[in-house]
Design a protein around this motif. Structure first.
Motif, PDB file in Angstrom:
ATOM      1  N   ALA A 411      -1.144  -0.761 -15.145  1.00  0.00           N
ATOM      2  CA  ALA A 411      -1.870  -0.260 -13.915  1.00  0.00           C
ATOM      3  C   ALA A 411      -3.326  -0.244 -14.177  1.00  0.00           C
ATOM      4  CB  ALA A 411      -1.340   1.162 -13.698  1.00  0.00           C
ATOM      5  N   GLY A 412      -3.863   0.199 -15.538  1.00  0.00           N
ATOM      6  CA  GLY A 412      -5.180   0.011 -16.121  1.00  0.00           C
ATOM      7  C   GLY A 412      -5.788  -1.318 -16.231  1.00  0.00           C
ATOM      8  N   PHE A 413      -5.134  -2.037 -16.690  1.00  0.00           N
ATOM      9  CA  PHE A 413      -5.271  -3.533 -16.736  1.00  0.00           C
ATOM     10  C   PHE A 413      -5.673  -4.237 -15.393  1.00  0.00           C
ATOM     11  CE2 PHE A 413      -4.196  -8.152 -16.193  1.00  0.00           C
ATOM     12  CZ  PHE A 413      -4.944  -8.758 -17.303  1.00  0.00           C
ATOM     13  N   GLU A 414      -4.918  -3.887 -14.439  1.00  0.00           N
ATOM     14  CA  GLU A 414      -5.063  -4.330 -12.964  1.00  0.00           C
ATOM     15  C   GLU A 414      -6.284  -3.716 -12.574  1.00  0.00           C
ATOM     16  OE1 GLU A 414      -3.521  -6.628 -11.387  1.00  0.00           O
ATOM     17  OE2 GLU A 414      -2.002  -6.825 -12.858  1.00  0.00           O
ATOM     18  N   LYS A 415      -6.697  -2.457 -12.929  1.00  0.00           N
ATOM     19  CA  LYS A 415      -7.935  -1.897 -12.332  1.00  0.00           C
ATOM     20  C   LYS A 415      -9.100  -2.632 -12.802  1.00  0.00           C
ATOM     21  CE  LYS A 415      -8.662   2.917 -11.848  1.00  0.00           C
ATOM     22  NZ  LYS A 415      -8.330   4.309 -12.518  1.00  0.00           N
ATOM     23  N   ALA A 416      -8.994  -2.909 -14.343  1.00  0.00           N
ATOM     24  CA  ALA A 416     -10.185  -3.432 -14.827  1.00  0.00           C
ATOM     25  C   ALA A 416     -10.405  -4.877 -14.601  1.00  0.00           C
ATOM     26  CB  ALA A 416      -9.664  -3.692 -16.450  1.00  0.00           C
ATOM     27  N   MET A 417      -9.289  -5.443 -14.266  1.00  0.00           N
ATOM     28  CA  MET A 417      -9.392  -6.719 -13.305  1.00  0.00           C
ATOM     29  C   MET A 417     -10.052  -6.846 -11.999  1.00  0.00           C
ATOM     30  SD  MET A 417      -7.827  -9.522 -14.996  1.00  0.00           S
ATOM     31  CE  MET A 417      -7.742 -10.550 -13.684  1.00  0.00           C
ATOM     32  N   GLU A 418      -9.759  -5.733 -11.467  1.00  0.00           N
ATOM     33  CA  GLU A 418     -10.321  -5.358  -9.970  1.00  0.00           C
ATOM     34  C   GLU A 418     -11.828  -5.150 -10.282  1.00  0.00           C
ATOM     35  OE1 GLU A 418     -10.846  -5.655  -6.223  1.00  0.00           O
ATOM     36  OE2 GLU A 418      -8.798  -6.175  -7.157  1.00  0.00           O
ATOM     37  N   ALA A 419     -12.032  -4.551 -10.987  1.00  0.00           N
ATOM     38  CA  ALA A 419     -13.491  -4.194 -11.386  1.00  0.00           C
ATOM     39  C   ALA A 419     -14.378  -5.364 -11.603  1.00  0.00           C
ATOM     40  CB  ALA A 419     -13.785  -2.972 -12.477  1.00  0.00           C
ATOM     41  N   GLN A 420     -13.638  -6.097 -12.512  1.00  0.00           N
ATOM     42  CA  GLN A 420     -14.438  -7.347 -12.873  1.00  0.00           C
ATOM     43  C   GLN A 420     -14.507  -8.354 -11.745  1.00  0.00           C
ATOM     44  OE1 GLN A 420     -15.511  -9.097 -15.252  1.00  0.00           O
ATOM     45  NE2 GLN A 420     -14.577 -10.906 -15.962  1.00  0.00           N
ATOM     46  N   ARG A 421     -13.585  -8.220 -10.822  1.00  0.00           N
ATOM     47  CA  ARG A 421     -13.649  -9.352  -9.744  1.00  0.00           C
ATOM     48  C   ARG A 421     -14.805  -8.643  -8.718  1.00  0.00           C
ATOM     49  NH1 ARG A 421      -7.880  -8.144  -8.777  1.00  0.00           N
ATOM     50  NH2 ARG A 421      -7.005  -9.920 -10.310  1.00  0.00           N
ATOM     51  N   GLU A 422     -14.845  -7.236  -8.932  1.00  0.00           N
ATOM     52  CA  GLU A 422     -16.002  -6.745  -7.858  1.00  0.00           C
ATOM     53  C   GLU A 422     -17.400  -7.114  -8.423  1.00  0.00           C
ATOM     54  OE1 GLU A 422     -16.008  -4.936  -5.075  1.00  0.00           O
ATOM     55  OE2 GLU A 422     -14.025  -4.882  -4.739  1.00  0.00           O
ATOM     56  N   ARG A 423     -17.526  -7.121  -9.543  1.00  0.00           N
ATOM     57  CA  ARG A 423     -18.819  -7.421 -10.266  1.00  0.00           C
ATOM     58  C   ARG A 423     -19.067  -8.767 -10.030  1.00  0.00           C
ATOM     59  NH1 ARG A 423     -16.696  -4.487 -14.617  1.00  0.00           N
ATOM     60  NH2 ARG A 423     -16.069  -6.203 -15.979  1.00  0.00           N
ATOM     61  N   ALA A 424     -18.025  -9.682 -10.227  1.00  0.00           N
ATOM     62  CA  ALA A 424     -18.370 -11.116  -9.893  1.00  0.00           C
ATOM     63  C   ALA A 424     -18.723 -11.433  -8.546  1.00  0.00           C
ATOM     64  CB  ALA A 424     -16.955 -11.823 -10.241  1.00  0.00           C
ATOM     65  N   ARG A 425     -18.160 -10.689  -7.555  1.00  0.00           N
ATOM     66  CA  ARG A 425     -18.352 -10.931  -6.349  1.00  0.00           C
ATOM     67  C   ARG A 425     -19.955 -10.374  -5.768  1.00  0.00           C
ATOM     68  NH1 ARG A 425     -13.465  -8.207  -4.294  1.00  0.00           N
ATOM     69  NH2 ARG A 425     -12.061  -9.424  -4.702  1.00  0.00           N
ATOM     70  N   GLY A 426     -20.369  -9.297  -6.479  1.00  0.00           N
ATOM     71  CA  GLY A 426     -21.419  -8.773  -6.409  1.00  0.00           C
ATOM     72  C   GLY A 426     -22.656  -9.649  -6.925  1.00  0.00           C
ATOM     73  N   ALA A 427     -22.220 -10.467  -8.060  1.00  0.00           N
ATOM     74  CA  ALA A 427     -23.165 -11.457  -8.512  1.00  0.00           C
ATOM     75  C   ALA A 427     -23.169 -12.799  -7.949  1.00  0.00           C
ATOM     76  CB  ALA A 427     -22.814 -11.593 -10.054  1.00  0.00           C
ATOM     77  N   GLY A 428     -22.094 -12.807  -6.827  1.00  0.00           N
ATOM     78  CA  GLY A 428     -22.053 -13.986  -5.917  1.00  0.00           C
ATOM     79  C   GLY A 428     -21.610 -15.098  -6.682  1.00  0.00           C
ATOM     80  N   SER A 429     -21.055 -14.699  -7.798  1.00  0.00           N
ATOM     81  CA  SER A 429     -20.709 -16.101  -8.807  1.00  0.00           C
ATOM     82  C   SER A 429     -19.014 -16.172  -9.204  1.00  0.00           C
ATOM     83  CB  SER A 429     -21.385 -15.974 -10.103  1.00  0.00           C
ATOM     84  OG  SER A 429     -20.808 -14.730 -10.847  1.00  0.00           O
TER      85      SER A 429
END
Ligand code: ATP
Ligand code: MG
Ligand code: MG
Ligand code: MG
Length: 464
Positions: A411-429
């Protein structure tokens, strides 16, 4: 009897009983986008059973290549831990499309096992579904099976294709490998240990389950059976584990040579010998290692094998060299494997070279994390870092953790993945950022009765 002779004996027996020999279909089920990989002999006949397609025969027999690594049937986590599970195996089957039913199916199976193969009845154990008096009577009264080696089970003995549609009771045949092996008979508490090993499943397609759950009798009931070639070969060759049969011994020897490990019972060698079969056949059937869907399952299998090679001290490419031994063992039965040898080797070598660049460094990071660990659970961050920086699919990390009696926080891994996705979305890349990474998210593209990997399934990969 050699595995190859056994395959032939099975097909010949059923041909002599009026069955048409049908070649194995591909591991990539072309007629069914909801299915991850072909996982049973009946898959290629699904539309025939459903009455949507007709053939010029009503009895068929086949030896079907199957992969169970992901989806509803996932045996990846069992490999190396049980005597009977592979990611790739061959399923011998006989099928009746509205032709014969329970009586003949049971007679054929019993005659083949005790007659053609000469197995002693005292070693066999039979189960039927709790509701199936008809099958029980055939076994006990007509075949003369002893009530002492017979049981009625519930869920394990009912088969269904989906929530609605064809379904019915099954009857399974087990082989008792003897009191030296721990485990109890089917239906007992320890039946999952490997003393009584299931060899053959006879499915009686009898009903059409309606939306409201009602079981409507099918006008023309059918039969679908499956017997694992490696399991019955073990029985006939007088060995307990599938890994001791002729075909696996040759692969284990090749793996031993390629890794420098001489203990043929070493678990890592077994994993490697298993995984070279599934990886090679998947590539043969057109799957290529990638970051999503079927290709990602293949990549996970290959990387797990490479990690086991690393554990045995081999850091140079070795996996792709095993294809020669595999072709020697199986190229005659599967000429396409021999034909595609060069392409298979090339795809495996490319993956070895790519992962070889990060595997050793990742293992160091993981060892350090384990050394520092307080408690018994590797955190999501550790999993994520290994995945993101070193190309470790999280089930690979979980495989290492299991060897050390540790858990992983998925579950922690999934959360870290989600955070990464958010960051990537924020950066538009988003697209660029993920183009070269293992994309678990993309695995959710499949749906249906055999979901490729929804969240549950992904988590499921890390459980026993
Ligand atoms: P088990 O209970 O041992 O996991 P299963 O009930 O899942 O087996 P079935 O789906 O009934 O197996 O498949 C039919 C036959 O295929 C089994 O009776 C067995 O002989 C063989 N088989 C199933 N899974 C595997 C596997 N992972 N590796 C080798 N043979 C298998
Ligand atoms: Mg199973
Ligand atoms: Mg079973
Ligand atoms: Mg079964």
């Amino acid at each position: 009897m050699k595995s190859a002779e056994l395959r032939q004996a099975f097909l010949d027996y059923f041909a002599s009983q009026g069955h048409t020999k049908v070649p194995s279909s591909s591991l990539v089920p072309h007629n069914d986008p909801t299915l991850l990989f072909t996982n049973a002999g009946m898959n290629q006949f699904k539309d025939v059973f459903l009455g949507r397609e007709s053939r010029d025969y009503t009895r068929a027999t086949s030896s079907q290549r199957c992969v169970r690594a992901g989806g509803k049937h996932n045996d990846l986590e069992n490999v190396g831990y049980t005597a009977r599970h592979h990611t790739f195996f061959e399923m011998l089957g006989n099928f009746s499309f509205g032709d014969y039913f329970k009586r003949e199916a049971i007679k054929f199976a019993w005659e083949f096992l005790t007659g053609t193969l000469g197995l002693p009845e005292e070693r066999l154990w039979v189960t039927v579904h709790i509701s199936d008096d008809e099958a029980a009577d055939i076994w006990l009264k007509e075949m003369g099976v002893s009530a002492e080696r017979f049981s009625r089970l519930d869920e394990d003995n009912f088969w269904q294709m989906g929530d609605t549609g064809p379904c019915g009771p099954c009857s399974e045949i087990f082989y008792d490998h003897g009191a030296d092996v721990p485990g109890g008979p089917p239906g007992s508490e320890n039946d999952d240990l490997d003393r009584y090993i299931e060899i053959w499943n006879l499915v009686f397609m009898q009903y059409d389950r309606q939306e409201d759950g009602e079981l409507k009798p099918l006008p023309k009931p059918s039969v679908d059976t499956g017997m694992g070639l490696e399991r019955i070969a073990a029985v006939l060759q007088g060995v307990h584990s599938n890994y001791e049969i002729d075909m696996f011994q040759a692969l284990l020897q090749a793996a031993a040579k390629a890794t420098g490990c001489n203990d043929l019972e070493e678990k890592s060698l077994r994993v490697i010998a298993d995984h070279i079969r599934s990886s090679s056949f998947l590539i043969c059937d057109g799957v290529i290692p990638s970051n999503e869907g079927r290709g990602y399952v293949l990549r996970r299998i290959i990387r797990r094998a490479l990690r086991h090679g690393h554990k045995l001290g081999q850091d140079k490419p070795f996996f792709s060299t095993l294809v020669t031994a595999l072709v020697e063992q199986m190229g005659e039965a599967y000429p396409e494997l021999a034909r595609e040898q060069a392409r298979i080797e090339k795809a495996l070598l490319a993956e070895e070279e790519q992962f070889g660049r990060t595997l050793a460094a990742g293992m160091k990071v993981l060892e350090a994390a384990i050394a520092e660990l307080q408690g018994k659970t590797l955190s999501g961050e550790v999993l994520f870092n290994l995945y993101d920086t070193h190309g470790f699919p999280p089930d690979l990390t979980a495989d290492v953790a299991r060897e050390r009696d540790l858990e992983v926080d998925m579950a922690g891994f999934e959360k870290a993945m989600e955070a990464q996705r958010e960051r990537a979305r924020g950066a538009g890349s988003f697209a660029n950022d993920y183009s070269d990474r293992l994309n678990i998210e993309a695995e959710t593209g499949f749906s249906g009765y055999e979901k490729l990997a929804d969240d549950d399934e992904i988590v499921g990969l890390y459980r026993d």
